[in-house]
Design a protein around this motif. Structure first.
Motif, PDB file in Angstrom:
ATOM      1  N   PRO A   1      -6.628   5.026  -2.745  1.00 59.55           N
ATOM      2  CA  PRO A   1      -7.634   5.786  -3.510  1.00 59.55           C
ATOM      3  C   PRO A   1      -7.023   6.371  -4.774  1.00 59.55           C
ATOM      4  N   GLU A   2      -7.854   6.508  -5.776  1.00 58.43           N
ATOM      5  CA  GLU A   2      -7.398   7.102  -7.037  1.00 58.43           C
ATOM      6  C   GLU A   2      -7.108   8.580  -6.816  1.00 58.43           C
ATOM      7  N   LYS A   3      -6.194   9.090  -7.602  1.00 58.95           N
ATOM      8  CA  LYS A   3      -5.810  10.483  -7.508  1.00 58.95           C
ATOM      9  C   LYS A   3      -6.921  11.353  -8.085  1.00 58.95           C
ATOM     10  N   LEU A   4      -7.340  12.352  -7.324  1.00 56.31           N
ATOM     11  CA  LEU A   4      -8.352  13.269  -7.812  1.00 56.31           C
ATOM     12  C   LEU A   4      -7.746  14.160  -8.878  1.00 56.31           C
ATOM     13  N   GLU A   5      -8.445  14.326  -9.975  1.00 51.16           N
ATOM     14  CA  GLU A   5      -7.959  15.182 -11.053  1.00 51.16           C
ATOM     15  C   GLU A   5      -8.035  16.638 -10.627  1.00 51.16           C
TER      16      GLU A   5
ATOM     17  N   GLU B   1       2.515   1.803  -3.453  1.00 55.04           N
ATOM     18  CA  GLU B   1       1.526   2.255  -4.430  1.00 55.04           C
ATOM     19  C   GLU B   1       1.072   3.684  -4.150  1.00 55.04           C
TER      20      GLU B   1
ATOM     21  N   TYR C   1       0.841  -1.199   0.000  1.00 56.64           N
ATOM     22  CA  TYR C   1       0.000   0.000   0.000  1.00 56.64           C
ATOM     23  C   TYR C   1       0.878   1.252   0.000  1.00 56.64           C
TER      24      TYR C   1
ATOM     25  N   LYS D   1       1.530   6.750  -6.776  1.00 50.88           N
ATOM     26  CA  LYS D   1       0.363   7.438  -7.319  1.00 50.88           C
ATOM     27  C   LYS D   1       0.265   8.899  -6.874  1.00 50.88           C
ATOM     28  N   HIS D   2       0.572   9.147  -5.605  1.00 51.94           N
ATOM     29  CA  HIS D   2       0.271  10.449  -5.018  1.00 51.94           C
ATOM     30  C   HIS D   2       1.496  11.271  -4.660  1.00 51.94           C
TER      31      HIS D   2
END
Length: 80
Positions: free
Chosen positions: A73-77, A40, A37, A44-45
């Motif tokens: 969590p996915e990266k907010l655009e 990743e 985790y 990602k962030h």
């Protein structure tokens, strides 16, 4: 630039995964494990947001904390 700053921390986690983790009992309550985790989240962030996510995850790993599947969590655009 974000990924360059987080690279040394990813190496530290990789070292933990290969040199320390195999000699300790498997006790992770989450899937993916906290070390996966963390890597990743950093990828990602970046260092600061990903590091914060990793710390929150690690601190929630106690007998009264959560468990189960907990993906990064996915990266907010960014809004333009």
């Amino acid at each position: 630039m974000k990924k360059i700053l987080s690279y040394p921390f990813i190496l530290i986690v990789r070292f933990y995964q290969t040199a320390i983790s195999p000699f300790t009992p498997a006790t992770c309550r989450y899937s993916p494990t906290c070390s996966h985790y963390t890597i990743e989240a950093l990828q990602k962030h970046g260092l600061f947001s990903g590091g914060w996510l990793a710390l929150k995850r690690i601190f929630s790993c106690h007998p009264w904390g959560g468990s189960g599947y907990d993906p990064v969590p996915e990266k907010l655009e960014e809004k333009k």
